[in-house]
Design an enzyme around this catalytic site. Structure first.
Site, PDB file in Angstrom:
ATOM      1  N   HIS A 129       0.852  -1.196   0.089  1.00 33.53           N
ATOM      2  CA  HIS A 129       0.026   0.141  -0.042  1.00 33.53           C
ATOM      3  C   HIS A 129       0.943   1.321  -0.024  1.00 33.53           C
ATOM      4  CE1 HIS A 129      -3.800  -2.106   0.280  1.00 33.53           C
ATOM      5  NE2 HIS A 129      -3.153  -3.015   1.199  1.00 33.53           N
ATOM      6  N   ASP A 130       0.408   2.197  -0.793  1.00 34.02           N
ATOM      7  CA  ASP A 130       1.076   3.375  -1.019  1.00 34.02           C
ATOM      8  C   ASP A 130       1.860   4.220   0.319  1.00 34.02           C
ATOM      9  OD1 ASP A 130      -1.481   4.374  -0.088  1.00 34.02           O
ATOM     10  OD2 ASP A 130      -1.781   5.639  -2.021  1.00 34.02           O
ATOM     11  N   GLY A 338      -9.215  -1.261   3.006  1.00 33.63           N
ATOM     12  CA  GLY A 338     -10.094  -1.060   4.281  1.00 33.63           C
ATOM     13  C   GLY A 338     -10.370  -2.015   5.083  1.00 33.63           C
ATOM     14  N   GLU A 368     -10.294 -11.363   4.690  1.00 34.74           N
ATOM     15  CA  GLU A 368      -9.078 -10.803   5.684  1.00 34.74           C
ATOM     16  C   GLU A 368     -10.199 -10.666   6.796  1.00 34.74           C
ATOM     17  OE1 GLU A 368      -5.624  -7.571   6.631  1.00 34.74           O
ATOM     18  OE2 GLU A 368      -7.416  -6.956   4.930  1.00 34.74           O
ATOM     19  N   HIS A 393      -4.987 -11.443   0.850  1.00 36.06           N
ATOM     20  CA  HIS A 393      -5.047 -12.246   2.154  1.00 36.06           C
ATOM     21  C   HIS A 393      -5.676 -13.289   1.963  1.00 36.06           C
ATOM     22  CE1 HIS A 393      -3.195  -8.651   3.901  1.00 36.06           C
ATOM     23  NE2 HIS A 393      -4.233  -7.931   3.500  1.00 36.06           N
TER      24      HIS A 393
END
Length: 519
Positions: A129-130, A338, A368, A393
């Site tokens: 993730h960024d 999220g 997840e 995940h």
């Protein structure tokens, strides 16, 4: 069976008639009186060895044939692996891979096996993730830029809530006070401020939260703190370039970045869009590739939040189509990210997603969770039915055998991020990670690091290390490591010609690593 003269013959027949093993074994009690004990022992040992051999050959990496050089290196790797395993079998508290990562990471770093893996060409990271790519030490250096303000909580803890660059004191409705960070360092001891910042930029060292909700609350607080630091227009491209440097130094040659594509800001009120954000990422990639001939590349997976209205999702999908038209070689696909338990299930968005299914590749986070039979774990079914190329995940996948069967039939790889799963409290002891079953069955999996900055982990080596030590079999060797690296290219977002070129670059670096270690 009447023609078989001994149980040994029966055992061999069992192996050849694979599906009959347990049926034929049920006949053993009736044959004992007719077979000498020595023959029964030999048959037992033969059958046992054959079953174990079959399991080993069927597991992840079991079919990888090592050449003479790889076999020589494999002896060294397995020697170090067995040393660590023997320590664990003698005293589990000394077995670092079975501890929480925050308790073991510094000791892991000192092991010869970790040092060997650090230099190993590991292919690509397909799930990162960024906002959590670069080391916290690098982020701390960014906080020394001028005009950076910090919003300090008014509570007794004086937590740092936000960071923002501004010529004037920012306005905020938050229950915190904006202070110029350089002034704060001047009024307090600078090392104290830095230590506090470093602590708040990671999940480290807290190993236990009350529940998943508490974990995610703390997790999100890091994103809130760091976003104002990284989305300052002069910082973003430099940050992405630094991420490529750190991943490359850790043996990574390819990176797929999941980004929410945050909108830039600057000191003079400039007008920016997601196209500016993406262009800066693409520029960093082009600059890096120009100076690193064996770099395979990086790509973007546009990944906004999953907790939105139908209308906002349509807007997001429109953004994805816009990005594809402007950056067809850089955009890999679309995801929703999220906390899955708080976001809306994929099924809610099925109509909108199916409408663009032929135009955008999906790489969905799904499963997840530790729930079973809920809309959360059933995201796995929707992800597969919607045509996801990979699953992020997939922790609940083993609870859905039909989904697992369908995913395998469609050759959908699972992105396994073991340290993330442990820190976010989905898995405790990594020896119990559900991906062990996928490893045992040679399911298509890739190892990824998710948010390595927030765990104080290396870009990929720590996740490879724990996967090798405790998710794969104790007998898993260099073949498993090679298969995992290879999988990251096999399941990366490539066209066929690009994939062939990627394998060529990875193979070249792999062979050089073998030669360098053996020397």
């Amino acid at each position: 069976m009447g023609n078989l003269r001994s149980l040994r013959h029966l055992a061999i027949f069992c192996i050849l008639a694979n599906g009959w093993v347990f049926v034929l074994l049920s006949e053993l009690p009736t044959l004992r009186s007719f077979t000498p004990l020595a023959e029964r022992v030999r048959a037992y040992e033969t059958l046992r060895a054959n079953i174990l051999e079959k399991e080993i050959s069927a597991q992840l990496g079991g079919g990888v044939l090592l050449n003479s050089k790889e076999s020589a290196l494999n002896e060294l790797i397995m020697l170090e692996k067995r040393r660590e395993l023997e320590l664990g079998l003698t005293n589990l508290s000394q077995f670092q891979a079975a501890q929480h990562f925050f308790r073991s990471n510094e000791k892991i770093n000192k092991t010869p096996l970790f040092q060997l893996l650090r230099g190993m060409p590991k292919g690509g990271v397909l799930h990162a993730h960024d906002m959590a790519l670069c080391s916290s030490e690098y982020l701390l250096r960014l906080t020394y830029r001028e005009h950076l303000w910090v919003c300090v909580s008014r509570s007794q803890t004086k937590e740092y809530e936000r960071l923002r660059f501004s010529l004037l004191r920012p306005q905020s409705e938050q229950p915190c006070e904006w202070l110029l960070l350089s002034d704060l360092r001047g009024s307090e001891r600078g090392d104290v401020v830095d230590k506090k910042l470093l602590a708040q930029l990671t999940m480290y060292p807290q190993v236990q939260f009350d529940n998943e909700d508490a974990v995610w609350k703390h997790f999100r607080s890091i994103f809130r703190l760091v976003i104002g630091l990284l989305t300052y227009a002069p910082v973003w491209e430099e940050y992405i370039y630094r991420a490529l440097e750190e991943f490359y130094a850790d043996g990574v040659q390819y990176l797929e970045i999941r980004s929410v594509l945050p909108i830039f800001y600057d000191l003079v009120g400039g007008n920016y869009t997601i196209l500016n954000t993406t262009r800066a990422m693409r520029n960093a990639e082009l600059r890096f590739r120009a100076t690193h001939s064996d770099w395979i590349g990086s790509r973007l997976i546009y990944a906004p939040t999953r907790k939105v209205s139908d209308a906002r999702l349509v807007e997001y999908l429109g953004n994805a189509l816009l990005l594809k038209s402007h950056f067809p070689d850089y955009l890999a696909g679309f995801d929703l990210v999220g906390y899955e338990a708080e976001g809306r299930p994929l099924r809610d968005y099925a109509r909108e997603l199916l409408a663009v299914q032929d135009d955008i590749n999906f790489y969905f986070h799904a499963g997840e969770t530790n729930w079973y039979g809920s809309s959360i774990d059933e995201n796995l079914l929707d992800a597969v039915l919607l045509g996801t190329k990979r699953i992020g995940h997939g922790l609940a996948l083993l609870k859905h055998p039909e989904v697992l069967r369908l995913a395998r039939l469609r050759n959908i790889a699972i992105e396994v991020s073991p340290i993330s799963n442990q820190v976010l409290q989905y898995v405790g002891d990594l020896r119990t990670h559900p991906a062990a079953v996928l490893f045992a069955q040679n399911y298509p999996v890739v190892i990824a690091s998710d948010d390595p900055s927030f765990w104080k982990a290396t870009p990929l080596t720590h996740d490879f290390y724990v996967a090798f030590m405790v998710i794969g079999s104790q007998k898993a060797d260099l073949g498993m490591l090679k298969q995992l690296a290879s999988n990251s290219i096999t399941y990366g977002a490539f066209e066929q010609a690009q994939r062939e070129k990627a394998f060529e670059k990875w193979n070249k670096r792999w062979e050089k690593w073998i030669d360098d270690v053996l020397r």
